[in-house]
Every structure is written in structure tokens, then in C-alpha cells.
Design a protein around this motif. Sequence first.
Motif, PDB file in Angstrom:
ATOM      1  N   THR A 159     -14.649  19.363  20.756  1.00 33.12           N
ATOM      2  CA  THR A 159     -14.947  20.702  21.293  1.00 33.12           C
ATOM      3  C   THR A 159     -15.189  21.740  20.200  1.00 33.12           C
ATOM      4  O   THR A 159     -15.841  22.761  20.453  1.00 33.12           O
ATOM      5  N   GLN A 160     -14.665  21.487  19.011  1.00 43.57           N
ATOM      6  CA  GLN A 160     -14.738  22.512  17.972  1.00 43.57           C
ATOM      7  C   GLN A 160     -15.830  22.266  16.930  1.00 43.57           C
ATOM      8  O   GLN A 160     -16.358  23.215  16.348  1.00 43.57           O
ATOM      9  N   VAL A 161     -16.136  21.005  16.664  1.00 49.56           N
ATOM     10  CA  VAL A 161     -17.091  20.705  15.596  1.00 49.56           C
ATOM     11  C   VAL A 161     -18.499  21.092  16.049  1.00 49.56           C
ATOM     12  O   VAL A 161     -18.947  20.717  17.135  1.00 49.56           O
ATOM     13  N   LYS A 162     -19.187  21.843  15.199  1.00 49.97           N
ATOM     14  CA  LYS A 162     -20.574  22.224  15.422  1.00 49.97           C
ATOM     15  C   LYS A 162     -21.414  21.650  14.283  1.00 49.97           C
ATOM     16  O   LYS A 162     -21.254  22.024  13.118  1.00 49.97           O
ATOM     17  N   THR A 163     -22.235  20.749  14.622  1.00 55.80           N
ATOM     18  CA  THR A 163     -23.055  20.094  13.600  1.00 55.80           C
ATOM     19  C   THR A 163     -24.293  20.938  13.325  1.00 55.80           C
ATOM     20  O   THR A 163     -24.910  21.496  14.233  1.00 55.80           O
ATOM     21  N   THR A 165     -26.478  19.802  10.416  1.00 57.64           N
ATOM     22  CA  THR A 165     -27.448  18.930   9.782  1.00 57.64           C
ATOM     23  C   THR A 165     -27.433  17.567  10.475  1.00 57.64           C
ATOM     24  O   THR A 165     -26.542  17.236  11.265  1.00 57.64           O
ATOM     25  N   GLU A 166     -28.422  16.783  10.128  1.00 57.59           N
ATOM     26  CA  GLU A 166     -28.517  15.444  10.712  1.00 57.59           C
ATOM     27  C   GLU A 166     -27.378  14.550  10.245  1.00 57.59           C
ATOM     28  O   GLU A 166     -26.850  13.736  10.999  1.00 57.59           O
ATOM     29  N   GLY A 167     -26.956  14.731   8.982  1.00 54.08           N
ATOM     30  CA  GLY A 167     -25.842  13.943   8.458  1.00 54.08           C
ATOM     31  C   GLY A 167     -24.550  14.270   9.192  1.00 54.08           C
ATOM     32  O   GLY A 167     -23.754  13.368   9.524  1.00 54.08           O
ATOM     33  N   GLU A 168     -24.345  15.564   9.444  1.00 51.28           N
ATOM     34  CA  GLU A 168     -23.128  15.948  10.172  1.00 51.28           C
ATOM     35  C   GLU A 168     -23.143  15.404  11.605  1.00 51.28           C
ATOM     36  O   GLU A 168     -22.110  15.002  12.151  1.00 51.28           O
ATOM     37  N   ALA A 169     -24.324  15.388  12.176  1.00 49.97           N
ATOM     38  CA  ALA A 169     -24.432  14.861  13.532  1.00 49.97           C
ATOM     39  C   ALA A 169     -24.106  13.370  13.557  1.00 49.97           C
ATOM     40  O   ALA A 169     -23.437  12.867  14.483  1.00 49.97           O
ATOM     41  N   LYS A 170     -24.561  12.623  12.518  1.00 50.34           N
ATOM     42  CA  LYS A 170     -24.245  11.206  12.464  1.00 50.34           C
ATOM     43  C   LYS A 170     -22.746  10.976  12.303  1.00 50.34           C
ATOM     44  O   LYS A 170     -22.164  10.088  12.938  1.00 50.34           O
ATOM     45  N   ILE A 171     -22.125  11.810  11.444  1.00 54.85           N
ATOM     46  CA  ILE A 171     -20.675  11.674  11.260  1.00 54.85           C
ATOM     47  C   ILE A 171     -19.940  11.973  12.570  1.00 54.85           C
ATOM     48  O   ILE A 171     -19.006  11.269  12.959  1.00 54.85           O
ATOM     49  N   ASN A 172     -20.391  13.026  13.251  1.00 52.51           N
ATOM     50  CA  ASN A 172     -19.757  13.384  14.524  1.00 52.51           C
ATOM     51  C   ASN A 172     -19.919  12.266  15.558  1.00 52.51           C
ATOM     52  O   ASN A 172     -18.980  11.951  16.301  1.00 52.51           O
ATOM     53  N   MET A 173     -21.077  11.662  15.588  1.00 50.32           N
ATOM     54  CA  MET A 173     -21.308  10.566  16.524  1.00 50.32           C
ATOM     55  C   MET A 173     -20.425   9.361  16.190  1.00 50.32           C
ATOM     56  O   MET A 173     -19.931   8.652  17.084  1.00 50.32           O
ATOM     57  N   SER A 174     -20.218   9.138  14.885  1.00 47.51           N
ATOM     58  CA  SER A 174     -19.331   8.040  14.491  1.00 47.51           C
ATOM     59  C   SER A 174     -17.912   8.312  14.981  1.00 47.51           C
ATOM     60  O   SER A 174     -17.240   7.416  15.516  1.00 47.51           O
ATOM     61  N   TYR A 175     -17.435   9.541  14.787  1.00 50.93           N
ATOM     62  CA  TYR A 175     -16.105   9.906  15.272  1.00 50.93           C
ATOM     63  C   TYR A 175     -16.016   9.741  16.793  1.00 50.93           C
ATOM     64  O   TYR A 175     -15.028   9.215  17.328  1.00 50.93           O
ATOM     65  N   GLN A 176     -17.040  10.213  17.468  1.00 56.27           N
ATOM     66  CA  GLN A 176     -17.020  10.111  18.932  1.00 56.27           C
ATOM     67  C   GLN A 176     -17.077   8.668  19.406  1.00 56.27           C
ATOM     68  O   GLN A 176     -16.509   8.318  20.452  1.00 56.27           O
ATOM     69  N   GLY A 177     -17.779   7.811  18.612  1.00 52.29           N
ATOM     70  CA  GLY A 177     -17.781   6.385  18.954  1.00 52.29           C
ATOM     71  C   GLY A 177     -16.385   5.779  18.849  1.00 52.29           C
ATOM     72  O   GLY A 177     -15.961   4.991  19.714  1.00 52.29           O
ATOM     73  N   LEU A 178     -15.656   6.145  17.812  1.00 57.98           N
ATOM     74  CA  LEU A 178     -14.270   5.676  17.671  1.00 57.98           C
ATOM     75  C   LEU A 178     -13.396   6.208  18.808  1.00 57.98           C
ATOM     76  O   LEU A 178     -12.545   5.483  19.351  1.00 57.98           O
ATOM     77  N   TYR A 179     -13.613   7.473  19.141  1.00 60.63           N
ATOM     78  CA  TYR A 179     -12.826   8.072  20.233  1.00 60.63           C
ATOM     79  C   TYR A 179     -13.102   7.358  21.555  1.00 60.63           C
ATOM     80  O   TYR A 179     -12.181   7.091  22.335  1.00 60.63           O
ATOM     81  N   LYS A 180     -14.361   7.010  21.800  1.00 59.28           N
ATOM     82  CA  LYS A 180     -14.700   6.300  23.030  1.00 59.28           C
ATOM     83  C   LYS A 180     -14.039   4.916  23.068  1.00 59.28           C
ATOM     84  O   LYS A 180     -13.544   4.480  24.110  1.00 59.28           O
ATOM     85  N   GLN A 181     -14.019   4.219  21.928  1.00 56.94           N
ATOM     86  CA  GLN A 181     -13.350   2.923  21.876  1.00 56.94           C
ATOM     87  C   GLN A 181     -11.848   3.057  22.183  1.00 56.94           C
ATOM     88  O   GLN A 181     -11.266   2.234  22.904  1.00 56.94           O
ATOM     89  N   MET A 182     -11.239   4.104  21.650  1.00 57.81           N
ATOM     90  CA  MET A 182      -9.821   4.316  21.910  1.00 57.81           C
ATOM     91  C   MET A 182      -9.576   4.620  23.385  1.00 57.81           C
ATOM     92  O   MET A 182      -8.615   4.118  23.988  1.00 57.81           O
TER      93      MET A 182
END
Length: 257
Positions: A159-163, A165-182
Motif C-alpha cells: 500500500t505504501q510503495v510507489k514505484t 522506474t521500471e527497475g523499482e516496479a520489477k522489484i515490487n513485483m518480485s516482493y508481491q510474488g513472494l507475498y502471494k506465495q506466502m
Amino acid sequence: MLSARHARGALSRPPQSRAAGVRPPQAFRTPVLQRRVVLRAAEDAPAEAADGVVISPLDRAKKALEDGLLDKETLTGCLAELEAEMGRLRAEASAAEERASALEATASNTKDQFVRLTADFDNFRRRTREENAQLTDNVRGDVIKELLPIVDNFELARTQVKTETEGEAKINMSYQGLYKQMVDMMRSLGVEAVPTTGTPFDPAIHDAIMREPSNSHPDGTVLQEFRKGFSIGGKLLRPAMVKVSYTEEGPANSSEE
């Protein structure tokens, strides 16, 4: 002397009837005496056959009747022995009935004990199964409680992270992928999120940290969720922190009254 000898010889000789072939009275008594002697001997003899087998009084009476040696005395003795034998058999039958009653009572008690033990074992097995399931849920819940702060951090980052750049968006998506797995892993374990926004406030699963007046929602409605709550198997792991609405009467309503 001759006359005396002739006299003694005449006395010693049988009378004329003996010479004529007539049987003396003693000859008629001999079979009767012999019969009584045989009956007495048969009566006094042990009731056993030649091969050592015990002969019953009834068989003895039958044999004496077949042999023509049955008289009142023998019949009376056999009847006395039969009565004694019947008394012994009745006593044995009574003792057998008592033993049968005792064995039946023992069997009934054993059956009752078996039924009780079976019921106790079934209760023990059911109770053990329930305790094992409860222990599993408790251990699982304790492990998940330790993971809930990580879930909160992932939710806060979402809810707080605002991406920018494209790199930040990829990092955010990686975090969200881990969160979805959890989240998927927790769902597979039976973890459920507590319903919050738009539902009536429930103090059993909600922790109200704020109240806000609202005329568009019924009183006691959850307006916002600040922290997720979770439950597993019907057991609450953590209540949800929420903001709850309440209605208040304005000055206009008071003036109209």
C-alpha cells in the motif's frame, strides 16, 4: 445178633417209596435253596461285569429277571439302589445347575466388562484423535503467528510503495510474488482472513481503535481495516484492527423536534 443187624439194616435202607422212584421232600427243596443261594450271592456280589465294567441296578434287575432269579428281596435291593442313584443324579444335576448359573453370571459380567472396555477404548481413541488435531492446530497456529508480522510488512509495502522506474516496479513485483506465495501457503494450511470492511463490528474478531461518525452507514459498521486479522480452524489467531462508524444527531434534527 442177626436180628439186631437186620433191624439196623432195615433202618438204614430207604423206605419203599424211595425204591419206587418217588423223590423225597428234600429233593424238592434243593432247587429252591439253590435259587435263594444264587440270589443271595448275586445280591452280595459287586455290581461289576467280568471285564470290570460297573453294572447299574436296573441292568442287574433286568439280568435277574431274564435268568429267572428275580424275587422280592432282590427287587427291593435294586429299587433301593435305584433310589440312591436317582438321589445322587439329582444332587449332581443341582450342582451342575449351580455351576451353570455361576458360569452364566461370570459370562454376563465378562460381557459387561468387555462392552465397557470397548466403549472406553472408543472414547479414548476419539479423545486422542481430537487432542492430536487440537495439538496440530495449536502448533500450526503458533507458527503462523510468528509469520504474521512478515505478512503485515508485505501488506504495508503493497500500500505504501510507489514505484517510479521500471527497475523499482520489477522489484515490487518480485516482493508481491513472494507475498502471494506466502498467502497461498497460509490458505493451504487453513488460515482465513477475518472479514472487516462493510461488515458489522464483532468484538470477538475485531479490535476497534477508531470511531468515525457516519450517516451513510449503519451504526457499528466497520469502515476501514488497519491490520488484518486471521483465524485457523475456527480459532482466532489475531483480531483485526478496524475503524467503526457511529451515527450522531445533528443540531438541525434537534431544532425540528
